[in-house]
Motif scaffolding. Structure first.
Motif, PDB file in Angstrom:
ATOM      1  N   SER A 142       0.834  -1.198   0.000  1.00 37.59           N
ATOM      2  CA  SER A 142       0.000   0.000   0.000  1.00 37.59           C
ATOM      3  C   SER A 142       0.869   1.248   0.000  1.00 37.59           C
ATOM      4  O   SER A 142       1.763   1.398   0.828  1.00 37.59           O
ATOM      5  N   VAL A 143       0.580   2.133  -0.920  1.00 37.90           N
ATOM      6  CA  VAL A 143       1.424   3.306  -1.103  1.00 37.90           C
ATOM      7  C   VAL A 143       0.606   4.581  -1.202  1.00 37.90           C
ATOM      8  O   VAL A 143      -0.584   4.558  -1.516  1.00 37.90           O
ATOM      9  N   TYR A 144       1.269   5.680  -0.906  1.00 34.34           N
ATOM     10  CA  TYR A 144       0.814   7.010  -1.281  1.00 34.34           C
ATOM     11  C   TYR A 144       1.692   7.431  -2.468  1.00 34.34           C
ATOM     12  O   TYR A 144       2.896   7.174  -2.468  1.00 34.34           O
ATOM     13  N   LEU A 145       1.096   8.114  -3.429  1.00 35.38           N
ATOM     14  CA  LEU A 145       1.834   8.544  -4.613  1.00 35.38           C
ATOM     15  C   LEU A 145       1.616  10.027  -4.860  1.00 35.38           C
ATOM     16  O   LEU A 145       0.514  10.551  -4.638  1.00 35.38           O
ATOM     17  N   PHE A 146       2.661  10.695  -5.355  1.00 36.25           N
ATOM     18  CA  PHE A 146       2.625  12.145  -5.531  1.00 36.25           C
ATOM     19  C   PHE A 146       3.344  12.546  -6.811  1.00 36.25           C
ATOM     20  O   PHE A 146       4.273  11.875  -7.245  1.00 36.25           O
ATOM     21  N   TRP A 147       2.900  13.662  -7.365  1.00 37.02           N
ATOM     22  CA  TRP A 147       3.654  14.377  -8.372  1.00 37.02           C
ATOM     23  C   TRP A 147       3.880  15.801  -7.871  1.00 37.02           C
ATOM     24  O   TRP A 147       2.937  16.460  -7.416  1.00 37.02           O
ATOM     25  N   TYR A 148       5.141  16.233  -7.974  1.00 35.81           N
ATOM     26  CA  TYR A 148       5.516  17.597  -7.628  1.00 35.81           C
ATOM     27  C   TYR A 148       6.054  18.286  -8.879  1.00 35.81           C
ATOM     28  O   TYR A 148       6.606  17.640  -9.775  1.00 35.81           O
ATOM     29  N   GLN A 202       6.391  22.256  -5.570  1.00 28.82           N
ATOM     30  CA  GLN A 202       4.965  22.481  -5.331  1.00 28.82           C
ATOM     31  C   GLN A 202       4.213  21.184  -5.625  1.00 28.82           C
ATOM     32  O   GLN A 202       4.463  20.537  -6.637  1.00 28.82           O
ATOM     33  N   LEU A 203       3.286  20.823  -4.753  1.00 31.46           N
ATOM     34  CA  LEU A 203       2.503  19.612  -4.972  1.00 31.46           C
ATOM     35  C   LEU A 203       1.545  19.822  -6.139  1.00 31.46           C
ATOM     36  O   LEU A 203       0.772  20.779  -6.163  1.00 31.46           O
ATOM     37  N   LEU A 204       1.592  18.888  -7.092  1.00 28.18           N
ATOM     38  CA  LEU A 204       0.718  18.950  -8.270  1.00 28.18           C
ATOM     39  C   LEU A 204      -0.545  18.122  -8.034  1.00 28.18           C
ATOM     40  O   LEU A 204      -1.651  18.558  -8.315  1.00 28.18           O
ATOM     41  N   LEU A 205      -0.360  16.911  -7.534  1.00 31.71           N
ATOM     42  CA  LEU A 205      -1.485  16.045  -7.204  1.00 31.71           C
ATOM     43  C   LEU A 205      -1.001  14.894  -6.329  1.00 31.71           C
ATOM     44  O   LEU A 205       0.201  14.672  -6.210  1.00 31.71           O
ATOM     45  N   LYS A 206      -1.979  14.190  -5.734  1.00 30.95           N
ATOM     46  CA  LYS A 206      -1.636  13.076  -4.846  1.00 30.95           C
ATOM     47  C   LYS A 206      -2.681  11.984  -4.939  1.00 30.95           C
ATOM     48  O   LYS A 206      -3.862  12.259  -5.168  1.00 30.95           O
ATOM     49  N   TYR A 207      -2.217  10.733  -4.767  1.00 34.93           N
ATOM     50  CA  TYR A 207      -3.106   9.593  -4.617  1.00 34.93           C
ATOM     51  C   TYR A 207      -2.909   9.054  -3.204  1.00 34.93           C
ATOM     52  O   TYR A 207      -1.802   8.638  -2.844  1.00 34.93           O
ATOM     53  N   LEU A 208      -3.997   9.064  -2.429  1.00 32.72           N
ATOM     54  CA  LEU A 208      -3.936   8.496  -1.073  1.00 32.72           C
ATOM     55  C   LEU A 208      -4.772   7.221  -0.994  1.00 32.72           C
ATOM     56  O   LEU A 208      -4.379   6.223  -0.374  1.00 32.72           O
ATOM     57  N   SER A 209      -5.968   7.254  -1.595  1.00 33.68           N
ATOM     58  CA  SER A 209      -6.852   6.081  -1.635  1.00 33.68           C
ATOM     59  C   SER A 209      -8.014   6.432  -2.553  1.00 33.68           C
ATOM     60  O   SER A 209      -8.119   7.562  -3.048  1.00 33.68           O
ATOM     61  N   VAL A 239       6.931   8.504  -3.842  1.00 33.27           N
ATOM     62  CA  VAL A 239       6.133   7.432  -3.233  1.00 33.27           C
ATOM     63  C   VAL A 239       6.491   7.276  -1.771  1.00 33.27           C
ATOM     64  O   VAL A 239       7.639   7.512  -1.369  1.00 33.27           O
ATOM     65  N   SER A 240       5.497   6.897  -0.954  1.00 33.59           N
ATOM     66  CA  SER A 240       5.775   6.505   0.422  1.00 33.59           C
ATOM     67  C   SER A 240       4.889   5.312   0.777  1.00 33.59           C
ATOM     68  O   SER A 240       3.830   5.113   0.174  1.00 33.59           O
ATOM     69  N   ASP A 241       5.349   4.512   1.748  1.00 30.50           N
ATOM     70  CA  ASP A 241       4.575   3.354   2.193  1.00 30.50           C
ATOM     71  C   ASP A 241       3.492   3.803   3.159  1.00 30.50           C
ATOM     72  O   ASP A 241       3.788   4.404   4.191  1.00 30.50           O
ATOM     73  N   ARG A 242       2.249   3.481   2.846  1.00 30.69           N
ATOM     74  CA  ARG A 242       1.132   3.930   3.659  1.00 30.69           C
ATOM     75  C   ARG A 242       1.147   3.295   5.033  1.00 30.69           C
ATOM     76  O   ARG A 242       0.747   3.901   6.026  1.00 30.69           O
TER      77      ARG A 242
END
Lengths: 110, 116
Positions: free
Chosen positions: B30-36, B45-52, B93-96
């Protein structure tokens, strides 16, 4: 708005000096990070802290140490600066999801 | 340990053309994903994120990304780019489920150059 403040935008230090880079966040975030950014290499994690006095090494910890005595402050220490540590240093804080970044410190070691 | 691969170091594209910036990560936990995004001489700057939830995530400035768990990918797309989108884009990416905070790992970056 979250604010992450790095103490200096630009620093010039001499080889062998002990260098302190300071970072303060104002949102009570658990996690704080130090990265260095070099062209073509992206952001490489130096150290990570998930609580006061708790730290983990990142991918490139050699030549660096960190201190987190208070939740809001995370310091990066270059014990004996070398020219290959010339880089952009970025601090970030995170509430366990996205990270918020400071403006960066461009360090030049001469 | 997590790692992130951004498959293109530079992407040149003409204005008003569509673009896709590719990102793959190493682990299927399980991960969190981001684009900066980083504009020249500016911070990240944070562009978007996937948390769930929904695998299609919309961000700022008309960008979107799709989380594909089976392919461990999180590609960034925009249907029509502008000159002002010229910047460097970083996937992270980070581990949720990490017990000790969320170590955030970045890719090497993709420079998007929009030409007129």
């Amino acid at each position: 708005d979250v604010k992450v403040t790095q103490s200096s935008r630009y620093l010039v230090k001499r080889t062998g000096e002990k260098v302190f880079l300071e970072c303060v966040q104002d949102m009570d975030h658990e996690n704080m990070f130090w990265y260095r950014q070099d062209p073509g290499l992206g952001l490489r994690l130096i150290y990570f802290s998930y609580d006061v006095k708790m730290k983990e090494k990142g991918d490139i910890p050699e030549g660096y140490s960190v201190s987190r005595e208070k939740k809001e402050r995370f310091s990066l220490i270059l014990e004996s600066a070398s020219t290959n540590q010339t880089s952009m240093y970025l601090c970030a804080s995170s509430p366990r999801t996205e990270a918020f970044f400071g403006q960066g410190t461009r360090l030049t070691v001469v | 340990a997590q790692s992130v691969t951004q498959l293109d170091s530079q992407v040149p594209v003409f204005e008003e053309a569509p673009v896709e910036l590719r990102c793959n990560y190493s682990s299927s936990v399980s991960v969190y994903l981001f684009w900066y995004v980083q504009y020249p001489n500016q911070g990240l700057q944070l562009l978007l994120k996937y948390l769930s939830g929904s695998t299609l995530v919309k961000g700022i400035n008309g960008f979107e990304a799709e989380f594909n768990k089976s392919q461990t990918s999180f590609h960034l797309r925009k249907p029509s780019v502008h000159i002002s989108d010229t910047a460097e884009y970083f996937c992270a990416v980070s581990d949720r489920l990490s017990e000790y905070g969320n170590k955030l790992v970045f890719g090497a970056g993709t420079i998007l150059r929009v030409k007129s």
